[in-house]
Structure formats: structure tokens, C-alpha cells
Design an enzyme around this catalytic site. Structure first.
Site, PDB file in Angstrom:
ATOM      1  N   HIS A 198      40.202  36.989  32.448  1.00 25.53           N
ATOM      2  CA  HIS A 198      39.383  35.886  31.912  1.00 25.53           C
ATOM      3  C   HIS A 198      37.930  36.340  31.742  1.00 25.53           C
ATOM      4  O   HIS A 198      37.148  35.673  31.097  1.00 25.53           O
ATOM      5  CB  HIS A 198      39.503  34.622  32.795  1.00 25.53           C
ATOM      6  CG  HIS A 198      38.686  34.636  34.049  1.00 25.53           C
ATOM      7  ND1 HIS A 198      38.255  33.489  34.680  1.00 25.53           N
ATOM      8  CD2 HIS A 198      38.215  35.653  34.804  1.00 25.53           C
ATOM      9  CE1 HIS A 198      37.576  33.798  35.749  1.00 25.53           C
ATOM     10  NE2 HIS A 198      37.534  35.093  35.862  1.00 25.53           N
TER      11      HIS A 198
ATOM     12  N   ARG B   7      43.420  39.508  39.474  1.00 28.35           N
ATOM     13  CA  ARG B   7      42.930  38.154  39.760  1.00 28.35           C
ATOM     14  C   ARG B   7      41.537  37.976  39.166  1.00 28.35           C
ATOM     15  O   ARG B   7      40.613  38.746  39.479  1.00 28.35           O
ATOM     16  CB  ARG B   7      42.873  37.947  41.277  1.00 28.35           C
ATOM     17  CG  ARG B   7      42.360  36.579  41.702  1.00 28.35           C
ATOM     18  CD  ARG B   7      42.367  36.497  43.217  1.00 28.35           C
ATOM     19  NE  ARG B   7      41.696  35.355  43.759  1.00 28.35           N
ATOM     20  CZ  ARG B   7      42.297  34.235  44.165  1.00 28.35           C
ATOM     21  NH1 ARG B   7      43.595  34.090  44.053  1.00 28.35           N
ATOM     22  NH2 ARG B   7      41.599  33.266  44.682  1.00 28.35           N
TER      23      ARG B   7
ATOM     24  N   GLY C  14      40.583  45.762  40.239  1.00 32.49           N
ATOM     25  CA  GLY C  14      39.332  45.003  40.198  1.00 32.49           C
ATOM     26  C   GLY C  14      39.354  43.936  41.278  1.00 32.49           C
ATOM     27  O   GLY C  14      38.950  42.794  41.064  1.00 32.49           O
ATOM     28  N   GLY C  15      39.818  44.354  42.432  1.00 36.33           N
ATOM     29  CA  GLY C  15      40.050  43.402  43.540  1.00 36.33           C
ATOM     30  C   GLY C  15      38.809  43.013  44.325  1.00 36.33           C
ATOM     31  O   GLY C  15      38.937  42.368  45.369  1.00 36.33           O
TER      32      GLY C  15
HETATM   33  C1  SAM Z   1      35.425  38.246  38.684  1.00 27.52           C
HETATM   34  S1  SAM Z   1      35.510  39.585  39.779  1.00 27.52           S
HETATM   35  C2  SAM Z   1      37.092  39.377  40.505  1.00 27.52           C
HETATM   36  C3  SAM Z   1      37.213  40.062  41.824  1.00 27.52           C
HETATM   37  C4  SAM Z   1      38.531  39.835  42.533  1.00 27.52           C
HETATM   38  N1  SAM Z   1      39.667  40.180  41.725  1.00 27.52           N
HETATM   39  C5  SAM Z   1      38.628  38.395  43.003  1.00 27.52           C
HETATM   40  O1  SAM Z   1      39.374  37.605  42.403  1.00 27.52           O
HETATM   41  O2  SAM Z   1      37.934  38.043  43.963  1.00 27.52           O
HETATM   42  C6  SAM Z   1      35.709  40.927  38.662  1.00 27.52           C
HETATM   43  C7  SAM Z   1      35.842  42.276  39.365  1.00 27.52           C
HETATM   44  O3  SAM Z   1      36.018  43.302  38.380  1.00 27.52           O
HETATM   45  C8  SAM Z   1      35.292  44.433  38.798  1.00 27.52           C
HETATM   46  N2  SAM Z   1      35.047  45.259  37.621  1.00 27.52           N
HETATM   47  C9  SAM Z   1      34.256  44.984  36.546  1.00 27.52           C
HETATM   48  N3  SAM Z   1      34.311  45.980  35.662  1.00 27.52           N
HETATM   49  C10 SAM Z   1      35.165  46.912  36.173  1.00 27.52           C
HETATM   50  C11 SAM Z   1      35.656  48.160  35.693  1.00 27.52           C
HETATM   51  N4  SAM Z   1      35.266  48.647  34.502  1.00 27.52           N
HETATM   52  N5  SAM Z   1      36.523  48.844  36.457  1.00 27.52           N
HETATM   53  C12 SAM Z   1      36.930  48.335  37.666  1.00 27.52           C
HETATM   54  N6  SAM Z   1      36.512  47.162  38.162  1.00 27.52           N
HETATM   55  C13 SAM Z   1      35.636  46.458  37.422  1.00 27.52           C
HETATM   56  C14 SAM Z   1      34.041  43.841  39.403  1.00 27.52           C
HETATM   57  O4  SAM Z   1      33.381  44.783  40.236  1.00 27.52           O
HETATM   58  C15 SAM Z   1      34.618  42.663  40.163  1.00 27.52           C
HETATM   59  O5  SAM Z   1      34.996  43.007  41.451  1.00 27.52           O
END
Ligand code: SAM
Length: 411
Positions: A314, A310, A249-250
Site C-alpha cells: 500500500h 505487511r 520490509g518487516g
Molecule cells: C510502512 S512500513 C511497514 C513495516 C512493517 N511491515 C509493519 O507493518 O510494521 C514500511 C517498511 O518498508 C521498509 N522499506 C522501505 N523501502 C524499502 C526497501 N527499498 N527495501 C526494504 N525495506 C524497505 C521501511 O524501512 C519500513 O520498515
């Protein structure tokens, strides 16, 4: 019920003349601020003291001007952002007249005068003379695209949810939400089941959110300044073609980029994982491979040295967080570790930086920022344990939580 007692400056406390002297010194500082503002413990201490001084020194009338009007600050910033005023003023060599700005922005001059005066009253721009405008320090800060995106994110994406939270909590008898599909945000934006799907359907909103992700945790120190990445990840791990760093989820790859830039000696493969829609905006980073995935369904990379999360857990209450962690646990090898890069809320006197993040989680995602006790409960409930915690920002509680598999547990 507490009543207002005017501060008394007799006895051993400060006298009015002491305050005068303090004010003069602060005024001199404002008139001639340090040339460059950078990480500095004295600067930070002074800033904290000044912020804490406000609610201690203001009269009820002053508090009434501050708290009820607090949303006006971001409202003004968003208007300026929409009119591109920060960029226009910041790149102008000379101060701009209201007429010139009306011509460039297309805004009506009379209205623009009021907006500019409002912005200047909040130090967002500089009122150089009557009807003459230049950049202030804040103007320059708001031209940084990731920070400007924060203004758009907190108005266009979160604004309705922020205002909806009190009513939502009242209707739910002040019980913690536990589901991303039932939040103040979804109450205010019923067109999608939850905020991530909502942003997925609104390209511009997703873009500002992703940009903001690059700045929302800007701190004096980064995680790589504190966590011994070289020793733990670059050294002593059988690499070659094996996966070494998987950013789960980067987002668009800010952290993969940071790792690859800082550790050119890193061997092994680096993966950015996220949803298909998000990966469309992935940064072009040599050495970074992208993998579209759903972290509730699968973890396609097995046996990596590091699974890095990251600002992911939360976002989710315990039950979905357990699914994310369990899936990773099931593909971890002997030497795999999970690095949770998230906030750890202090048990006592947590700072506003982390608590406003906690409220964001509450209103947008039905989730929470966790104390160390809550983190331990969560990871231990899925056969993992916390090996170490490296805090790299006290106010935000930003920490790297090193998580390992409990030995002897079957997958
Ligand atoms: C709060 S952001 C954090 C992004 C990154 N880790 C950062 O710190 O900049 C949450 C991330 O989770 C991804 N996400 C949400 N649901 C997801 C899922 N079911 N599978 C994979 N990624 C997901 C979103 O697209 C987003 O990029």
C-alpha cells in the site's frame, strides 16, 4: 447547492423528549462507564452510532466549530506529548496544581494554565478543580509509547504533508500521483527525495515512525486470530533448516515476534528483512534472524514457505509494487506463498479508518489503498493470483491476501 434545513422531529421520527431521554442515558454512561473497555459488538455499535449522529444532529454553527478546528486536537496532544504531561499526570498519585506542573515541565505558569484548560476541554486530561489536574482515560491511553508515537508521527513526520495536499492536488489538476518522489510530502519537505529517505536521515523521526508501526493497525483482532497459520505454515511443510517465514520490509520485527511467540512449534528459520538503517532498531527476538536488503533489488531468501508483506504494497503505486512482487515471485518454490497483510477497501461505503489511511498513502507516498478489484489486477499482472482473502477487521479492511504463483509460467 444544498441549504441547511433544521431537523424536524415530528411524525414518526424522534421527538425532542426522546432525545432528552437518550441524552440522559448517555450522560449516565459517561458518569459511570464500563469498568473495562474491551472488544464488544454492542460497544462498537454504540460508538459508531454516536459518531454518525454528530453530523446529522449539529447545527451549522456547531459544524463550524468542529470541522475547521479539527487540527487543534492533534496540536494539543502534541504539545502535551512534548511536555510529557500525559506521563506526569498518569503516574501522579494525587491531582497536580498548575504551579507544580509548571515547575516539573519548565513551562510558564500562565501559558500552561491555558494549555491545560485546552487539553481538559478535549478530555485529554481531567480538570479536577480550579488549577488542579489529573489524568483522564485518554491521558492513560496516550502514555502507551506506540500510541504516543502516533501523535508525534502525524505532526512531526506527516503534518506538513497533510496541510500541503490540497495545494498539491490543485497544482496537479487532480491527477493521481504515481511516484513516491513527487507527493505533497516531498513538496513540503524538499530536503530528501522521498519520505523514507527523509526519515532515514532523521533518527528521531524514524524512531517515532517505527514505534507507530507497532500500533497504527491495532485492531480487536490480529491477523493471526483469523488466518490459519498453524495449519498452513506449521503443518505439512518440510522445515528443518529451511526458511519458513520471511517478513519483507518487516520494520523492527513486531510480526516476527508475534509469530514466534504464538507458534513455538514452528520449525524452520524466521527472517526479518528491511533496510540497514531500520534494522539497527530491530527488537531483540530469539529465533529471528535479520537480513539487510532492498526489496527493489533482491530477495536473498529463496524457497521460503511464506513471504509476508505487511503494510508494504500500500506504500507503493502499481509500477514499483510490480517490481517487489516479481522479485519475490522469482525465488518462490513449489510450496511458497505470499501473504499480503494490507487493507482491502470496500467497494461501497468504506469506513473512515481505511479511507484516512488511503489519504495518508496519497499525500506521503503517491500510493493508494486498493479495492479487491485493484489487488487482483496488480497480482495478476505479474503472474500471480489471489487464492483467498481473510478479512480480520472490517473498518480497516485489514486482510490477509493469500497469493500464489500461476502454474506453467516461467520465471
Ligand atoms: C510502512 S512500513 C511497514 C513495516 C512493517 N511491515 C509493519 O507493518 O510494521 C514500511 C517498511 O518498508 C521498509 N522499506 C522501505 N523501502 C524499502 C526497501 N527499498 N527495501 C526494504 N525495506 C524497505 C521501511 O524501512 C519500513 O520498515
Amino acid at each position: 447547492m444544498s441549504t441547511y434545513t433544521p431537523l424536524s422531529y415530528n411524525g414518526e421520527g424522534y421527538g425532542w423528549s426522546d432525545l432528552d431521554e437518550l441524552a440522559s442515558r448517555l450522560e449516565a454512561l459517561v458518569a459511570r462507564p464500563p469498568e473495562s473497555i474491551a472488544e464488544n459488538a454492542s460497544r462498537k455499535r454504540l460508538l459508531e452510532a454516536m459518531k454518525r449522529a454528530i453530523p446529522e444532529l449539529e447545527t451549522p454553527a456547531e459544524a463550524a466549530q468542529r470541522v475547521p478546528y479539527s487540527p487543534f486536537e492533534i496540536m494539543g496532544a502534541k504539545i502535551a506529548y512534548d511536555l510529557d504531561l500525559f506521563n506526569i499526570l498518569n503516574r501522579s498519585e494525587n491531582p497536580q496544581s498548575t504551579s507544580a506542573l509548571a515547575q516539573i515541565t519548565g513551562a510558564e505558569k500562565e501559558l500552561l494554565t491555558r494549555l491545560l484548560k485546552f487539553l481538559a476541554s478535549m478530555s485529554m486530561i481531567d480538570e479536577v478543580g480550579v488549577g488542579l489536574w489529573g489524568p483522564s482515560r485518554l491521558t492513560g491511553i496516550f502514555t502507551v509509547p506506540t500510541i504516543a508515537a502516533g501523535i508525534a508521527h502525524h505532526t512531526d513526520n506527516l503534518g506538513t504533508g497533510i496541510l500541503a495536499l490540497p495545494g498539491y492536488l490543485r497544482r496537479h489538476n487532480y491527477r493521481s500521483p504515481s511516484n513516491i518522489t513527487d507527493t505533497a510530502f516531498t513538496d513540503a519537505n524538499p530536503s530528501a527525495p522521498h519520505i523514507f529517505e527523509w526519515m532515514g536521515k532523521n533518527t528521531e523521526n524514524l524512531r517515532t515512525f517505527m514505534l507507530w508501526m507497532g500500533a497504527h493497525r491495532l485492531r480487536d483482532k490480529e491477523w493471526l486470530d483469523v488466518f490459519p497459520f498453524h495449519d498452513v505454515v506449521c503443518n505439512g511443510f518440510e522445515t528443518g533448516n529451511t526458511p519458513v517465514f520471511v517478513d519483507v520490509g518487516g520494520g523492527i520485527g513486531h510480526q516476527c515476534k508475534a509469530v514466534l511467540a504464538r507458534y513455538p512449534e514452528l520449525k524452520g528459520r524466521v527472517f526479518l528483512e528491511d533496510e540497514t538503517e531500520t534494522l539497527k532498531g530491530a527488537l531483540p527476538v530469539p529465533g529471528m534472524e535479520t537480513v539487510a536488503m532492498d526489496f527493489f533489488k533482491t530477495q536473498p531468501i529463496r524457497g521460503a514457505r511464506v513471504y509476508y508483506l505487511r503494510s508494504i504494497l500500500h506504500d507503493w503505486s502499481d509500477s514499483p509494487s510490480r517490481i517487489i512482487l516479481s522479485i519475490i515471485r522469482s525465488v518462490m518454490g513449489q510450496e511458497s506463498i505470499i501473504l499480503i497483510d494490507d487493507h482491502v477497501v470496500a467497494e461501497l461505503k468504506a469506513h473512515k479508518t481505511v479511507m484516512q489511511m488511503d489519504m495518508t498513502m496519497l499525500l506521503a507516498l503517491g500510493a493508494e489503498e486498493r479495492t479487491e478489484r485493484r489487488w487482483r489486477q496488480l497480482v495478476e499482472s505479474v503472474g500471480l493470483f489471489i487464492d483467498q482473502i481473510y478479512c480480520y477487521d472490517e473498518q480497516g479492511g485489514d486482510s490477509i491476501i493469500v497469493v500464489k504463483r500461476k502454474k506453467g509460467l516461467s520465471e
